[in-house]
Write a protein that holds these residues in place. Structure first.
Motif, PDB file in Angstrom:
ATOM      1  N   ALA A 210      36.567  19.126 -67.097  1.00  0.00           N
ATOM      2  CA  ALA A 210      36.212  17.776 -66.659  1.00  0.00           C
ATOM      3  C   ALA A 210      36.476  17.598 -65.167  1.00  0.00           C
ATOM      4  CB  ALA A 210      37.009  16.744 -67.454  1.00  0.00           C
ATOM      5  N   GLY A 211      35.470  17.069 -64.464  1.00  0.00           N
ATOM      6  CA  GLY A 211      35.608  16.800 -63.040  1.00  0.00           C
ATOM      7  C   GLY A 211      35.401  17.990 -62.145  1.00  0.00           C
ATOM      8  N   GLU A 212      35.205  19.179 -62.707  1.00  0.00           N
ATOM      9  CA  GLU A 212      35.005  20.380 -61.899  1.00  0.00           C
ATOM     10  C   GLU A 212      33.503  20.644 -61.780  1.00  0.00           C
ATOM     11  OE1 GLU A 212      37.572  24.210 -62.034  1.00  0.00           O
ATOM     12  OE2 GLU A 212      35.790  24.665 -63.215  1.00  0.00           O
ATOM     13  N   HIS A 213      32.920  20.154 -60.708  1.00  0.00           N
ATOM     14  CA  HIS A 213      31.481  20.301 -60.496  1.00  0.00           C
ATOM     15  C   HIS A 213      31.198  21.508 -59.601  1.00  0.00           C
ATOM     16  CE1 HIS A 213      31.353  16.465 -62.375  1.00  0.00           C
ATOM     17  NE2 HIS A 213      31.937  15.838 -61.366  1.00  0.00           N
ATOM     18  N   ARG A 214      30.116  22.183 -59.899  1.00  0.00           N
ATOM     19  CA  ARG A 214      29.721  23.328 -59.088  1.00  0.00           C
ATOM     20  C   ARG A 214      28.302  23.061 -58.577  1.00  0.00           C
ATOM     21  NH1 ARG A 214      33.965  26.640 -60.114  1.00  0.00           N
ATOM     22  NH2 ARG A 214      33.121  28.520 -59.156  1.00  0.00           N
ATOM     23  N   THR A 215      27.417  24.038 -58.650  1.00  0.00           N
ATOM     24  CA  THR A 215      26.024  23.761 -58.287  1.00  0.00           C
ATOM     25  C   THR A 215      25.482  22.633 -59.153  1.00  0.00           C
ATOM     26  OG1 THR A 215      25.690  26.058 -57.629  1.00  0.00           O
ATOM     27  CG2 THR A 215      23.723  24.740 -58.038  1.00  0.00           C
ATOM     28  N   GLY A 216      25.809  22.681 -60.427  1.00  0.00           N
ATOM     29  CA  GLY A 216      25.452  21.624 -61.356  1.00  0.00           C
ATOM     30  C   GLY A 216      26.690  20.871 -61.806  1.00  0.00           C
ATOM     31  N   PRO A 217      26.521  19.782 -62.541  1.00  0.00           N
ATOM     32  CA  PRO A 217      27.658  18.970 -62.964  1.00  0.00           C
ATOM     33  C   PRO A 217      28.475  19.632 -64.065  1.00  0.00           C
ATOM     34  CG  PRO A 217      25.664  18.158 -63.984  1.00  0.00           C
ATOM     35  CD  PRO A 217      25.236  19.233 -63.021  1.00  0.00           C
ATOM     36  N   SER A 218      29.726  19.200 -64.200  1.00  0.00           N
ATOM     37  CA  SER A 218      30.547  19.626 -65.325  1.00  0.00           C
ATOM     38  C   SER A 218      29.891  19.173 -66.629  1.00  0.00           C
ATOM     39  CB  SER A 218      31.948  19.015 -65.222  1.00  0.00           C
ATOM     40  OG  SER A 218      32.656  19.197 -66.432  1.00  0.00           O
ATOM     41  N   LEU A 219      29.967  20.036 -67.636  1.00  0.00           N
ATOM     42  CA  LEU A 219      29.409  19.714 -68.952  1.00  0.00           C
ATOM     43  C   LEU A 219      30.503  19.361 -69.956  1.00  0.00           C
ATOM     44  CD1 LEU A 219      26.710  22.541 -69.229  1.00  0.00           C
ATOM     45  CD2 LEU A 219      26.429  20.199 -68.377  1.00  0.00           C
ATOM     46  N   ALA A 220      31.706  19.067 -69.454  1.00  0.00           N
ATOM     47  CA  ALA A 220      32.842  18.840 -70.346  1.00  0.00           C
ATOM     48  C   ALA A 220      32.637  17.638 -71.249  1.00  0.00           C
ATOM     49  CB  ALA A 220      34.116  18.659 -69.515  1.00  0.00           C
ATOM     50  N   THR A 221      31.992  16.608 -70.760  1.00  0.00           N
ATOM     51  CA  THR A 221      31.813  15.378 -71.552  1.00  0.00           C
ATOM     52  C   THR A 221      30.331  15.069 -71.736  1.00  0.00           C
ATOM     53  OG1 THR A 221      31.971  14.051 -69.526  1.00  0.00           O
ATOM     54  CG2 THR A 221      34.005  14.425 -70.747  1.00  0.00           C
ATOM     55  N   VAL A 222      29.551  16.111 -71.969  1.00  0.00           N
ATOM     56  CA  VAL A 222      28.103  15.934 -71.996  1.00  0.00           C
ATOM     57  C   VAL A 222      27.638  15.126 -73.206  1.00  0.00           C
ATOM     58  CG1 VAL A 222      27.653  18.128 -73.185  1.00  0.00           C
ATOM     59  CG2 VAL A 222      25.896  17.128 -71.711  1.00  0.00           C
ATOM     60  N   PHE A 223      28.292  15.261 -74.361  1.00  0.00           N
ATOM     61  CA  PHE A 223      27.808  14.590 -75.566  1.00  0.00           C
ATOM     62  C   PHE A 223      27.990  13.076 -75.472  1.00  0.00           C
ATOM     63  CE2 PHE A 223      28.226  18.871 -77.155  1.00  0.00           C
ATOM     64  CZ  PHE A 223      27.121  18.988 -77.983  1.00  0.00           C
ATOM     65  N   GLY A 224      26.914  12.371 -75.761  1.00  0.00           N
ATOM     66  CA  GLY A 224      26.939  10.918 -75.729  1.00  0.00           C
ATOM     67  C   GLY A 224      26.761  10.318 -74.345  1.00  0.00           C
ATOM     68  N   ARG A 225      26.562  11.167 -73.345  1.00  0.00           N
ATOM     69  CA  ARG A 225      26.417  10.686 -71.973  1.00  0.00           C
ATOM     70  C   ARG A 225      24.939  10.601 -71.607  1.00  0.00           C
ATOM     71  NH1 ARG A 225      29.116  14.714 -68.609  1.00  0.00           N
ATOM     72  NH2 ARG A 225      27.078  15.556 -68.052  1.00  0.00           N
ATOM     73  N   ARG A 226      24.567   9.554 -70.880  1.00  0.00           N
ATOM     74  CA  ARG A 226      23.191   9.465 -70.398  1.00  0.00           C
ATOM     75  C   ARG A 226      22.981  10.476 -69.285  1.00  0.00           C
ATOM     76  NH1 ARG A 226      20.107   6.661 -66.679  1.00  0.00           N
ATOM     77  NH2 ARG A 226      21.854   5.454 -65.865  1.00  0.00           N
ATOM     78  N   ALA A 227      21.834  11.090 -69.263  1.00  0.00           N
ATOM     79  CA  ALA A 227      21.516  12.098 -68.250  1.00  0.00           C
ATOM     80  C   ALA A 227      21.659  11.518 -66.845  1.00  0.00           C
ATOM     81  CB  ALA A 227      20.091  12.616 -68.455  1.00  0.00           C
ATOM     82  N   GLY A 228      22.222  12.312 -65.948  1.00  0.00           N
ATOM     83  CA  GLY A 228      22.314  11.912 -64.548  1.00  0.00           C
ATOM     84  C   GLY A 228      23.409  10.932 -64.225  1.00  0.00           C
ATOM     85  N   THR A 229      24.474  10.902 -65.034  1.00  0.00           N
ATOM     86  CA  THR A 229      25.476   9.856 -64.811  1.00  0.00           C
ATOM     87  C   THR A 229      26.911  10.359 -64.727  1.00  0.00           C
ATOM     88  OG1 THR A 229      25.710   9.425 -67.192  1.00  0.00           O
ATOM     89  CG2 THR A 229      24.063   8.121 -65.985  1.00  0.00           C
ATOM     90  N   VAL A 230      27.151  11.660 -64.720  1.00  0.00           N
ATOM     91  CA  VAL A 230      28.543  12.108 -64.722  1.00  0.00           C
ATOM     92  C   VAL A 230      29.235  11.691 -63.423  1.00  0.00           C
ATOM     93  CG1 VAL A 230      28.124  14.403 -63.733  1.00  0.00           C
ATOM     94  CG2 VAL A 230      30.085  14.041 -65.216  1.00  0.00           C
ATOM     95  N   GLU A 231      30.446  11.204 -63.544  1.00  0.00           N
ATOM     96  CA  GLU A 231      31.191  10.698 -62.387  1.00  0.00           C
ATOM     97  C   GLU A 231      31.548  11.830 -61.429  1.00  0.00           C
ATOM     98  OE1 GLU A 231      35.290   8.173 -61.420  1.00  0.00           O
ATOM     99  OE2 GLU A 231      34.674   8.567 -63.490  1.00  0.00           O
ATOM    100  N   GLY A 232      31.357  11.582 -60.150  1.00  0.00           N
ATOM    101  CA  GLY A 232      31.768  12.529 -59.128  1.00  0.00           C
ATOM    102  C   GLY A 232      30.727  13.567 -58.753  1.00  0.00           C
ATOM    103  N   PHE A 233      29.553  13.557 -59.414  1.00  0.00           N
ATOM    104  CA  PHE A 233      28.502  14.526 -59.083  1.00  0.00           C
ATOM    105  C   PHE A 233      27.378  13.805 -58.353  1.00  0.00           C
ATOM    106  CE2 PHE A 233      24.698  17.092 -59.905  1.00  0.00           C
ATOM    107  CZ  PHE A 233      25.147  18.329 -59.458  1.00  0.00           C
TER     108      PHE A 233
END
Length: 221
Positions: A43-66
């Motif tokens: 969680a919170g560790e973004h690279r070229t793409g966003p972290s997938l740690a909390t992907v389930f139930g999340r709307r696409a394009g909304t992870v915090e900090g990316f």
């Protein structure tokens, strides 16, 4: 064979098929290796793409900090569940046209099911996220990697290091980058990092973009 024995035999045959259809997390862990170059499961560790740690139930394009989502992802209403992830892994361009993910998709349904099962297991805490290769700590490099000065003349950069060594580079072979993370260089103390190719290419990493032009000096005889 009695009806009961027949049903029992069929159930035994069908069990592994049903388990495979639901996805095998261990096999999915192997499949995730192809994703790990761009994505972390921490969680919170973004690279070229966003972290997938909390992907389930999340709307696409909304992870915090990316901050590198395409506009197509930001405007999408897709919510990531098993069905949406399966469609995305099969053909990302068909699910969200215009997205910037450079991934052609997994055509094999079992491979997608395994990968989704693995993502679900990590998300639920049933499996630990894989360790990702840490980026180097550019604050902890020795003097020989710290850049004292950069001079430019014609098509050549001359890089002076903290130990006094001077290296000339063809300007096309020297790249300038920034790393504003906690592991990036100190303000005003850029660091040189090799880029392979027999030692004739390198990268100078600064803590912020505004440092780059201010640091380079015209240095013709």
């Amino acid at each position: 064979m009695t009806i009961l024995r027949t049903l029992t035999a069929l159930a035994a045959l069908g069990a592994p098929l049903l388990a495979h259809a639901a996805g095998d997390a261990e096999s999915g862990a192997q499949a995730f290796r192809a994703c790990a170059a761009c994505h972390s499961l921490v969680a919170g560790e973004h690279r070229t793409g966003p972290s997938l740690a909390t992907v389930f139930g999340r709307r696409a394009g909304t992870v915090e900090g990316f901050a590198r989502y395409s506009e197509a992802l930001r405007q999408s209403t897709v919510v990531w569940d098993e069905e949406a992830l399966d469609a995305w892994l099969r053909d990302p361009a068909a699910v969200i046209p215009g997205n910037a993910m450079r991934f052609r998709g997994l055509p094999e349904a079992p491979a997608r099911a395994d990968l989704i099962a693995y993502l679900r297991a990590v998300s639920a805490g049933k499996l630990a996220p894989p360790k990702t290769r840490a980026l180097p700590d550019l604050k902890a490099v020795d003097t020989g990697q710290r850049v004292r000065a950069i001079g430019h003349c014609g098509d050549t950069y001359r890089v002076t290091l903290g130990d006094g060594a001077i290296f000339p580079f063809w300007e096309f072979n020297l790249r300038f980058k920034t790393d504003s993370s906690a592991r990036g260089p100190r303000h005003g103390e850029p660091v040189i990092v090799g880029a392979g190719m027999g030692g004739d290419r390198a990268q100078v990493v600064f803590s912020a973009p505004q440092e780059i032009s201010a640091f380079i000096r015209d240095a013709c005889p």
